[in-house]
Write a protein that holds these residues in place. Structure first.
Motif, PDB file in Angstrom:
ATOM      1  N   ILE A  65       0.647  -1.103   0.024  1.00  0.00           N
ATOM      2  CA  ILE A  65       0.075  -0.099   0.016  1.00  0.00           C
ATOM      3  C   ILE A  65       1.023   1.141   0.068  1.00  0.00           C
ATOM      4  O   ILE A  65       0.780   2.210  -0.880  1.00  0.00           O
ATOM      5  N   TRP A  66       1.829   1.287   0.863  1.00  0.00           N
ATOM      6  CA  TRP A  66       2.664   2.365   0.970  1.00  0.00           C
ATOM      7  C   TRP A  66       3.462   2.756  -0.315  1.00  0.00           C
ATOM      8  O   TRP A  66       3.352   3.810  -0.677  1.00  0.00           O
ATOM      9  N   LEU A  67       4.205   1.720  -0.899  1.00  0.00           N
ATOM     10  CA  LEU A  67       4.855   1.824  -1.976  1.00  0.00           C
ATOM     11  C   LEU A  67       3.946   2.462  -3.093  1.00  0.00           C
ATOM     12  O   LEU A  67       4.447   3.192  -4.066  1.00  0.00           O
ATOM     13  N   SER A  68       2.829   1.752  -3.442  1.00  0.00           N
ATOM     14  CA  SER A  68       1.894   2.013  -4.427  1.00  0.00           C
ATOM     15  C   SER A  68       1.598   3.262  -4.370  1.00  0.00           C
ATOM     16  O   SER A  68       1.507   4.084  -5.359  1.00  0.00           O
ATOM     17  N   LEU A  69       0.992   3.896  -3.354  1.00  0.00           N
ATOM     18  CA  LEU A  69       0.681   5.176  -3.210  1.00  0.00           C
ATOM     19  C   LEU A  69       1.700   6.286  -3.238  1.00  0.00           C
ATOM     20  O   LEU A  69       1.593   7.166  -3.560  1.00  0.00           O
ATOM     21  N   ARG A  70       2.741   5.783  -2.742  1.00  0.00           N
ATOM     22  CA  ARG A  70       4.063   6.874  -2.928  1.00  0.00           C
ATOM     23  C   ARG A  70       4.311   7.057  -4.020  1.00  0.00           C
ATOM     24  O   ARG A  70       4.650   8.235  -4.604  1.00  0.00           O
ATOM     25  N   THR A  71       4.493   5.858  -4.887  1.00  0.00           N
ATOM     26  CA  THR A  71       5.260   5.861  -6.410  1.00  0.00           C
ATOM     27  C   THR A  71       4.044   6.054  -7.519  1.00  0.00           C
ATOM     28  O   THR A  71       4.421   6.294  -8.518  1.00  0.00           O
ATOM     29  N   ARG A  72       2.832   5.737  -6.990  1.00  0.00           N
ATOM     30  CA  ARG A  72       1.885   5.964  -8.241  1.00  0.00           C
ATOM     31  C   ARG A  72       1.945   4.810  -9.127  1.00  0.00           C
ATOM     32  O   ARG A  72       1.545   4.928 -10.360  1.00  0.00           O
ATOM     33  N   PRO A  74       2.114   0.213  -9.667  1.00  0.00           N
ATOM     34  CA  PRO A  74       1.294  -1.093  -9.016  1.00  0.00           C
ATOM     35  C   PRO A  74       2.659  -1.971  -8.412  1.00  0.00           C
ATOM     36  O   PRO A  74       2.889  -2.984  -8.837  1.00  0.00           O
ATOM     37  N   VAL A  75       3.062  -1.500  -7.183  1.00  0.00           N
ATOM     38  CA  VAL A  75       4.163  -1.970  -6.649  1.00  0.00           C
ATOM     39  C   VAL A  75       3.555  -3.309  -5.848  1.00  0.00           C
ATOM     40  O   VAL A  75       3.061  -2.992  -4.624  1.00  0.00           O
ATOM     41  N   SER A  76       3.614  -4.386  -6.176  1.00  0.00           N
ATOM     42  CA  SER A  76       2.939  -5.567  -5.430  1.00  0.00           C
ATOM     43  C   SER A  76       4.017  -6.213  -4.597  1.00  0.00           C
ATOM     44  O   SER A  76       5.364  -6.224  -5.080  1.00  0.00           O
ATOM     45  N   VAL A  77       3.889  -6.565  -3.323  1.00  0.00           N
ATOM     46  CA  VAL A  77       4.642  -6.991  -2.326  1.00  0.00           C
ATOM     47  C   VAL A  77       4.305  -8.249  -1.929  1.00  0.00           C
ATOM     48  O   VAL A  77       3.062  -8.640  -1.640  1.00  0.00           O
ATOM     49  N   ALA A 280       2.687  -8.971 -11.643  1.00  0.00           N
ATOM     50  CA  ALA A 280       2.323  -8.856 -13.302  1.00  0.00           C
ATOM     51  C   ALA A 280       0.766  -8.775 -13.270  1.00  0.00           C
ATOM     52  O   ALA A 280       0.379  -8.079 -14.544  1.00  0.00           O
ATOM     53  N   LEU A 281      -0.144  -9.335 -12.498  1.00  0.00           N
ATOM     54  CA  LEU A 281      -1.435  -8.918 -12.518  1.00  0.00           C
ATOM     55  C   LEU A 281      -1.914  -7.506 -12.521  1.00  0.00           C
ATOM     56  O   LEU A 281      -2.738  -6.886 -12.903  1.00  0.00           O
ATOM     57  N   CYS A 282      -0.928  -6.941 -11.285  1.00  0.00           N
ATOM     58  CA  CYS A 282      -1.549  -5.608 -11.045  1.00  0.00           C
ATOM     59  C   CYS A 282      -0.953  -4.621 -11.899  1.00  0.00           C
ATOM     60  O   CYS A 282      -1.529  -3.626 -12.229  1.00  0.00           O
ATOM     61  N   ALA A 283       0.158  -5.004 -12.605  1.00  0.00           N
ATOM     62  CA  ALA A 283       0.887  -4.134 -13.693  1.00  0.00           C
ATOM     63  C   ALA A 283       0.260  -4.217 -15.006  1.00  0.00           C
ATOM     64  O   ALA A 283       0.641  -3.239 -15.790  1.00  0.00           O
ATOM     65  N   GLY A 284      -0.515  -5.070 -15.379  1.00  0.00           N
ATOM     66  CA  GLY A 284      -0.971  -5.561 -16.668  1.00  0.00           C
ATOM     67  C   GLY A 284      -2.326  -4.936 -16.914  1.00  0.00           C
ATOM     68  O   GLY A 284      -3.000  -4.047 -15.930  1.00  0.00           O
ATOM     69  N   GLU A 285      -2.858  -5.092 -18.027  1.00  0.00           N
ATOM     70  CA  GLU A 285      -4.180  -4.420 -18.486  1.00  0.00           C
ATOM     71  C   GLU A 285      -5.476  -4.984 -17.859  1.00  0.00           C
ATOM     72  O   GLU A 285      -6.300  -4.238 -17.614  1.00  0.00           O
ATOM     73  N   ASP A 286      -5.194  -6.016 -17.174  1.00  0.00           N
ATOM     74  CA  ASP A 286      -6.502  -6.461 -16.374  1.00  0.00           C
ATOM     75  C   ASP A 286      -6.809  -5.747 -15.163  1.00  0.00           C
ATOM     76  O   ASP A 286      -7.912  -5.664 -14.861  1.00  0.00           O
ATOM     77  N   ALA A 287      -5.634  -4.933 -14.669  1.00  0.00           N
ATOM     78  CA  ALA A 287      -5.954  -4.183 -13.797  1.00  0.00           C
ATOM     79  C   ALA A 287      -6.730  -2.805 -14.207  1.00  0.00           C
ATOM     80  O   ALA A 287      -7.461  -2.464 -13.521  1.00  0.00           O
TER      81      ALA A 287
END
Length: 393
Positions: A65-72, A74-77, A280-287
């Protein structure tokens, strides 16, 4: 930052919510069995394993959550699944599980340093890919043999799980392990008295474990865990983001996951890192069709991990009540693809094949010397053989 970053911000979307929920379920269900087995294998009690599973799920959710909101972006951990497999094959170290916790802390420090101090990151990257993959394959082999052994021990329960996994893999690989897990749960419900879940089990129960530090745990657990986490999780995680057009600075991402690993270690968590498959799911077109709005999928996945982590006590109690071979079957099936990929990459270069075989065999042997596990000795043997061959050349 990249052409695809959402510096100007992206709106919340239902599509991203759906993807995030799916990612959380798949990420948790496909490998929590490996995590529990790894923690138990290195000496954790059921309560300590539940605490470790809980804190890992919570901190990987919060860090995502922190990294995704900070960088805008889709950083999945995720938790270090190969690292958990390593723990299962290492065995109890000096100081018991408290000694392992000391190693977890050192590993977290190394990950932070690798993110902040570029020379260490370069040294990790300089480890030959063939040997890093051979070590990983050796670590995973014991798990991957479990489904075969389980067929002899309990074919009536094991065979339906394997068939369900194979059929799901044929049509939708991503759902193979969740489907296998669902079939296992149904099989257990039909043949076994389900454990009673008390209200206390539904409450989060983190246990603080005072760390014990030893040379054996440092060399046999902390260093191999650090190498496996960086080589098989963090670096591929950056590659997945790059493949989808995102260009974050790797160092701060590594350092952040290292800090969250440090926070989880005193409660039994071994390590968290950048995810690859779920990334790959979060960063792809499916998201979302708009790359600038995909980071919400990673945020929702993080929330899902936190919720699932808070239920770790009940999940661990259920796992403890089922036949161990069935539990290991699901864990082994979850790691077959990773084992195949690691073994293929380890043997890809003809000139590195013999050192890779030495690393693989040494790691898979499970032998330890001076309190140091086989993963270290396998890698050391492979490096020595590689140096000898190149010196002769």
């Amino acid at each position: 930052m990249s052409d695809v970053t959402a510096a100007k911000g992206g709106g919340f979307s239902l599509q991203a919510v759906g993807t995030g929920v799916l990612v959380a379920f798949i990420g948790f269900s496909s490998s929590f069995a490996v995590v529990l087995q790894g923690l138990a294998g290195i000496g954790a009690t059921q309560a300590e394993a539940a605490s470790g599973l809980m804190v890992l799920s919570v901190v990987m959710g919060l860090s995502g959550i922190w990294l995704s909101l900070r960088t805008r972006m889709p950083v999945s951990v995720a938790w270090s699944t190969p690292g958990a497999a390593l723990l299962a094959t290492t065995g109890v170290v000096e100081g018991g599980f408290a000694g392992a916790v000391g190693a977890f802390l050192i590993c977290g420090v190394l990950i932070v340093v690798a993110g902040l101090w570029k020379p260490l990151g370069r040294w990790v990257s300089a480890i030959p890919v063939s040997l890093a993959n051979a070590m990983l394959a050796g670590v995973l082999l014991t798990f991957c043999l479990a489904p075969v052994k389980a067929l002899a021990e309990g074919p009536a329960l094991t065979l339906p799980v394997i068939i369900a996994w194979a059929l799901a893999w044929r049509f939708k690989r991503l759902y193979a392990i969740p489907v296998a897990l669902l079939v296992a749960v149904v099989a257990i419900a039909l043949t076994t008295d389900m454990p009673a879940v008390t209200p206390d089990a539904l409450l989060p129960q983190p246990l603080f474990i005072t760390p014990v530090f030893s040379v054996g745990a440092l060399v046999g657990v902390a260093l191999p865990l650090f190498i496996v986490t960086m080589a098989s999780q963090n670096i591929p995680g950056i590659a997945v983001l790059h493949a989808n057009g995102y260009r974050p600075q790797p160092g701060p991402l590594f350092a952040t996951t290292g800090v969250f690993s440090l926070l989880s270690a005193p409660f039994g968590g071994h390590a968290v890192n950048l995810a690859a498959i779920t990334a790959a799911l979060c960063a792809g077109e499916d998201a979302h069709p708009d790359p600038g709005r995909r980071y919400w999928a990673a945020v929702i996945a993080g929330i899902g991990y936190v919720v699932l982590g808070l239920l770790a006590g009940a999940i661990t109690a259920f796992v403890a009540a089922i036949p161990a071979y069935l539990f290991l079957t699901v864990a082994g099936l979850a790691l077959l693809a990773a084992f195949g990929s690691a073994l293929t990459d380890a043997m890809a270069r003809v000139e590195d094949r013999l050192p890779a075989v030495i690393t693989f065999v040494g790691t898979a042997s499970g032998l330890s010397f001076f309190g140091i596990g086989s993963a270290f000795w396998g890698l050391l043997g492979g490096l020595a053989m590689m140096a000898l061959l190149r010196w002769r050349a």
